[in-house]
Write a protein that holds these residues in place. Structure first.
Motif, short mmCIF file in Angstrom:
data_model
loop_
_atom_site.label_atom_id
_atom_site.label_comp_id
_atom_site.label_asym_id
_atom_site.label_seq_id
_atom_site.Cartn_x
_atom_site.Cartn_y
_atom_site.Cartn_z
N ALA A 168 37.39 48.02 35.67
CA ALA A 168 36.30 47.16 35.17
C ALA A 168 36.22 45.80 35.88
O ALA A 168 35.12 45.38 36.29
N VAL A 169 37.37 45.13 36.04
CA VAL A 169 37.33 43.78 36.62
C VAL A 169 36.81 43.86 38.06
O VAL A 169 35.89 43.11 38.45
N LYS A 170 37.37 44.78 38.84
CA LYS A 170 36.97 44.92 40.25
C LYS A 170 35.48 45.25 40.36
O LYS A 170 34.74 44.64 41.15
N ILE A 171 35.02 46.20 39.55
CA ILE A 171 33.63 46.65 39.66
C ILE A 171 32.66 45.53 39.27
O ILE A 171 31.68 45.26 39.98
N ILE A 172 32.95 44.83 38.17
CA ILE A 172 32.00 43.79 37.72
C ILE A 172 32.01 42.61 38.71
O ILE A 172 30.97 42.04 39.00
N LYS A 173 33.19 42.32 39.28
CA LYS A 173 33.23 41.27 40.33
C LYS A 173 32.37 41.69 41.51
O LYS A 173 31.67 40.87 42.12
N ASN A 174 32.40 42.99 41.86
CA ASN A 174 31.65 43.49 43.02
C ASN A 174 30.16 43.65 42.75
O ASN A 174 29.39 43.88 43.69
N MET A 175 29.77 43.60 41.48
CA MET A 175 28.34 43.82 41.17
C MET A 175 27.50 42.64 41.61
O MET A 175 27.91 41.49 41.45
N ASP A 176 26.32 43.01 42.09
CA ASP A 176 25.39 41.99 42.54
C ASP A 176 24.54 41.54 41.33
O ASP A 176 23.32 41.66 41.36
N ALA A 177 25.21 41.11 40.28
CA ALA A 177 24.48 40.69 39.06
C ALA A 177 25.31 39.62 38.37
O ALA A 177 26.55 39.68 38.36
N GLN A 178 24.62 38.67 37.78
CA GLN A 178 25.28 37.54 37.14
C GLN A 178 25.44 37.78 35.62
O GLN A 178 26.37 37.29 34.99
N ASN A 179 24.49 38.54 35.06
CA ASN A 179 24.47 38.73 33.60
C ASN A 179 24.85 40.16 33.23
O ASN A 179 24.21 41.11 33.68
N ILE A 180 25.87 40.28 32.40
CA ILE A 180 26.45 41.60 32.10
C ILE A 180 26.39 41.86 30.60
O ILE A 180 26.94 41.10 29.79
N LEU A 181 25.73 42.98 30.25
CA LEU A 181 25.76 43.46 28.86
C LEU A 181 26.80 44.57 28.83
O LEU A 181 26.60 45.64 29.39
N PHE A 182 27.96 44.27 28.21
CA PHE A 182 29.10 45.20 28.26
C PHE A 182 29.16 46.02 26.97
O PHE A 182 29.26 45.45 25.89
N ILE A 183 29.14 47.35 27.12
CA ILE A 183 29.18 48.23 25.93
C ILE A 183 30.24 49.32 26.12
O ILE A 183 30.55 49.66 27.25
N PRO A 184 30.78 49.96 25.07
CA PRO A 184 30.69 49.54 23.68
C PRO A 184 31.89 48.69 23.23
O PRO A 184 31.86 48.16 22.12
N ASP A 185 32.94 48.58 24.06
CA ASP A 185 34.21 48.01 23.58
C ASP A 185 34.24 46.48 23.73
O ASP A 185 34.42 45.97 24.84
N CYS A 186 34.13 45.76 22.61
CA CYS A 186 34.12 44.30 22.71
C CYS A 186 35.51 43.75 23.09
O CYS A 186 35.61 42.65 23.64
N ASN A 187 36.57 44.51 22.82
CA ASN A 187 37.91 44.02 23.19
C ASN A 187 38.12 44.10 24.70
O ASN A 187 38.53 43.13 25.33
N LEU A 188 37.79 45.26 25.27
CA LEU A 188 37.86 45.36 26.73
C LEU A 188 36.88 44.36 27.36
O LEU A 188 37.21 43.67 28.33
N GLY A 189 35.69 44.28 26.78
CA GLY A 189 34.68 43.35 27.31
C GLY A 189 35.18 41.91 27.28
O GLY A 189 34.99 41.16 28.25
N HIS A 190 35.84 41.53 26.21
CA HIS A 190 36.38 40.16 26.10
C HIS A 190 37.44 39.92 27.18
O HIS A 190 37.45 38.89 27.85
N TYR A 191 38.34 40.91 27.33
CA TYR A 191 39.40 40.77 28.34
C TYR A 191 38.78 40.60 29.74
O TYR A 191 39.16 39.71 30.50
N VAL A 192 37.80 41.45 30.05
CA VAL A 192 37.18 41.42 31.39
C VAL A 192 36.44 40.09 31.59
O VAL A 192 36.52 39.46 32.66
N SER A 193 35.76 39.62 30.53
CA SER A 193 34.99 38.38 30.67
C SER A 193 35.92 37.19 30.96
O SER A 193 35.55 36.27 31.69
#
Ligand code: 13P
Ligand code: SF4
Length: 304
Positions: free
Chosen positions: A131-156
């Motif tokens: 997750a961290v590598k992929i979202i860093k590599n994404m050409d997007a600034q705004n991320i709607l992360f679903i469904p796990d808010c715990n993983l999403g919080h860690y990644v953010s």
């Protein structure tokens, strides 16, 4: 008896050209019969290179669906049809389409623990290890992360330069562990690093010495000079580690960390599936496969 069934599984899978993929949460005696064992990311990538025409997935439904999406020409069997993942069922396509309308400038990043149907409306898939590598590599600034808010919080927290919107889903098993259990485990085993899966709540993750996927946790413990570890994910990981490293000690962070869905697959289910009398063949329509594949291909492209 177990050895006899294992021998039969090994004989039949060779004779019939079957590949057995097992997630790291399943029982040791099943893993001994598998062609490949790993975390969700490794399993989905492995499925694309397996030469066999039939794949038996010993894990949960979304994992078998992912294999089918990536290899539609293969026959994909889920060894135990009742093995679902409650997190994967928490959000559906209608809900996410409605949320997307509220956040039109956000790219939808779906944890792989989602249904094939939901993946059809997502932009990119991720796993806990990627997750961290992929979202860093994404050409997007705004991320709607679903469904796990715990993983999403860690990644953010690892990517403070991007904007995250999280929804309130997650794994009921990992989320059942609380901070006082993490503190108590560390007090009881002061020399043991705490290794946790990012599906745990942030108040547990903040006490961790290492945060990672099931494979990440296993690699960390195997390669470490330390002699004891507290394992903050499904209890099977502590059991597999105890087989792999008999000179080290592994403690459960909590005895609540048992996934009944992963535990529902037995060696007999695998035996019946290779015999062709058990399991469930995964059938997805062409449209679902084509649309869901877009975000899984993006996962492999950005995470490779
Ligand atoms: P991994 O990707 O770490 O294998 O996690 C899958 C899962 O379901 C964890 O609960
Ligand atoms: Fe799903 Fe949680 Fe079980 Fe993993 S441990 S398969 S996320 S219910």
């Amino acid at each position: 008896m177990i050895k006899d069934i294992q021998q039969e599984i090994l004989r039949l899978k060779k004779e019939k050209g079957i590949c057995i993929l097992a997630h790291s949460y399943v029982a040791h005696e099943i893993i001994e019969t598998a062609d490949f064992t790993g975390d969700s990311y490794a399993l989905s990538v492995k499925a694309t290179t397996a030469p066999q025409k039939t794949v038996i997935m010993v894990g949960v439904r979304f994992m078998a669906e992912t294999v089918k999406i990536l290899s539609p020409e293969k026959k994909v069997i889920l060894a135990q049809p009742i093995a679902g993942c409650p997190m994967a069922e928490q959000m559906d396509k209608d809900l996410i389409c409605a949320v997307k309308k509220e956040y039109p400038d956000y790219k939808v990043v779906a944890y792989i623990n989602t249904t094939a149907d939901l993946k059809t409306v997502c932009d990119v898939c991720v796993t806990s290890s990627s997750a961290v590598k992929i979202i860093k590599n994404m050409d997007a600034q705004n991320i709607l992360f679903i469904p796990d808010c715990n993983l999403g919080h860690y990644v953010s927290e690892q990517i403070p330069e991007k904007n995250f919107k999280l929804l309130h889903g997650g794994c009921p098993i990992h989320a059942s562990v609380n901070e006082s259990e993490a503190v108590a485990a560390k007090e009881k085993h002061p020399n043991a690093p705490l290794l946790v899966h990012p599906e745990c709540v942030p108040d547990v993750v903040k006490h961790a010495d290492y945060v990672g996927s099931t494979s990440g946790i296993m690699e960390y413990a195997k390669n470490s000079d330390k002699k004891e570890f507290i394992i903050g994910t499904e209890i099977s990981i502590a059991e597999h580690l105890q087989y792999a490293c008999p000179d080290k000690n592994f403690y459960y962070l909590s005895k609540k960390l048992i996934c009944p869905n992963m535990k529902s697959s037995t060696l007999m289910d695998v035996y019946n599936a290779v015999r062709g009398v058990g399991g469930e063949e995964i059938v997805l329509d062409e449209d679902t496969i084509t649309k869901a594949r877009v975000c899984i291909d993006e996962m492999i492209r950005l995470g490779g």
